[in-house]
Design an enzyme around this catalytic site. Sequence first.
Site, mmCIF file in Angstrom:
data_model
loop_
_atom_site.group_PDB
_atom_site.id
_atom_site.type_symbol
_atom_site.label_atom_id
_atom_site.label_comp_id
_atom_site.label_asym_id
_atom_site.label_seq_id
_atom_site.Cartn_x
_atom_site.Cartn_y
_atom_site.Cartn_z
ATOM 1 N N SER A 95 6.265 9.075 -7.794
ATOM 2 C CA SER A 95 5.898 7.697 -8.099
ATOM 3 C C SER A 95 6.646 6.731 -7.185
ATOM 4 C CB SER A 95 6.152 7.402 -9.582
ATOM 5 O OG SER A 95 5.659 6.144 -9.945
ATOM 6 N N ASP A 230 2.184 1.421 -6.102
ATOM 7 C CA ASP A 230 3.316 2.304 -5.890
ATOM 8 C C ASP A 230 2.821 3.558 -5.161
ATOM 9 O OD1 ASP A 230 1.828 3.358 -7.983
ATOM 10 O OD2 ASP A 230 3.568 4.111 -9.066
ATOM 11 N N ASP A 232 2.022 6.731 -5.937
ATOM 12 C CA ASP A 232 0.902 7.554 -6.406
ATOM 13 C C ASP A 232 -0.225 6.723 -6.991
ATOM 14 O OD1 ASP A 232 2.473 6.961 -8.733
ATOM 15 O OD2 ASP A 232 1.464 8.576 -9.799
ATOM 16 N N ASP A 234 -0.648 4.536 -9.591
ATOM 17 C CA ASP A 234 -0.982 4.264 -10.990
ATOM 18 C C ASP A 234 -0.384 2.934 -11.439
ATOM 19 O OD1 ASP A 234 1.690 4.962 -11.187
ATOM 20 O OD2 ASP A 234 1.404 6.435 -12.786
#
Length: 471
Positions: A95, A230, A232, A234
């Site tokens: 993340s 960010d 990844d 999400d």
Amino acid sequence: MPPKFGTSGLRGLVTELTPELVGDHVRAFLAACPHGGAVHVGRDLRASSPDIADVVIDAVRATGLEAVDCGAVPTPALALEAMAQGHGAVMITGSHIPADRNGLKFYVPTGEIGKDDESAIQANLGATPTRGPRGGLARSSDTMAAYVARYERAFGPGALSGLRIGIYEHSSVARDAMRDVVAALGATPVPLARSETFIPVDTEAVDPEVRAQIVAWCAEHALDAVISTDGDADRPLVADAAGRVVPGDVLGALTARALGAEVICTPVSSNSMIDRMPEFARIEKTRIGSPFVIAAMETVRAANPDARVVGYEANGGFLLGFTASLDEGTLAPLMTRDCLLPILAPLAAARGRGVTLADLVADLPGVFTAADRVKEVPTEASRALIDRLARDAAARRTFFEGMGAEAEIDLTDGLRVRFDGGRTVHLRPSGNAPECRCYAEADTAEDAQELVERHLAKLKAELVEGAGPSS
């Protein structure tokens, strides 16, 4: 900090995420949780992610299940595809945390794993691997395209017509998806600062250097907005035409309103402006973390399957719990944190009303938040300090000197103190990184930021410069 497993997944230093450790967690996940006979595997753009993905794929196949290699894709895109096919999924990502760390996120066919799944996975760690026929390997090239098409169909080709939108690409795995979808919706995408090395971007605590760069980009390129995510994808990052970053919980409120939601499930740390918005019939406050938001949403849906319920976090990750009707089409529920919906819905709403994004934000109740964190501090030290403040009124008076009398103390997740006059400070150990987070709420953005800076300095004095508090 050794690798840590929880509902948000497995996180740790890359050097400690050994093939044995990763394989053990994948096997435990498959033994403990439903998977539908196949597992979709995606990854972010960290240098370590391809090798870890190979380990995950090998572990899946070794159990006799088919592995579907989806390549580098956003987490919500991976979840969307796997859920549509009734399969499990594993996303390799750390993340927003630094590049020397990485992790795994686990999905069952209905969405993110919950607390019960977490316990079941932990109970299966360390089991002796079973041997049998090796599962197959498939490759999916449609994951990203299906994710982009979801929003193209729902919003339509004119939703962002005439806008110039900067895309801070950095190393976001959604950088191409963002470009494709804003172009399909009629805007002109302006790519910015693409990086071939991984750059950690925390959308909940945007670095001052990044904020300044966004302001400069807006002026240089005459942009109507800057968008990003960010690592990844999400969590969204959105700034208005002046380069002012719109907090994630403000994006959440705007998105919920644009979709016609009636029930909001959101952590206690989110902006309390929603309590003053009459269009929302019910607000459910939860602990911080998408599993708690999802659990609250599922409770609402169980009681009323037709409930127009959504969820979001202060980081902006948005969860859709009902079929939403937009001008050009519908959006099916997606019960995992998503970045594109809270980027597109506020921009499309502003465009549809003929106003700017800043105008849309200014129309909301005047409650402002800020957040930041102290990095590289042991979770145990953060928790010890916060526990001491929670139980010791004298210690709180010293730490919160100058804030006035306490009006309310909330221990739902960490220590959240509202003072006379409405100013609020919230302290909490991060659940997935060696960080201590500080949130603040006030009647002006400047005051909220000052509160964070003041109390962040106090946290650093306790946790970094000193030896740390005793329990």
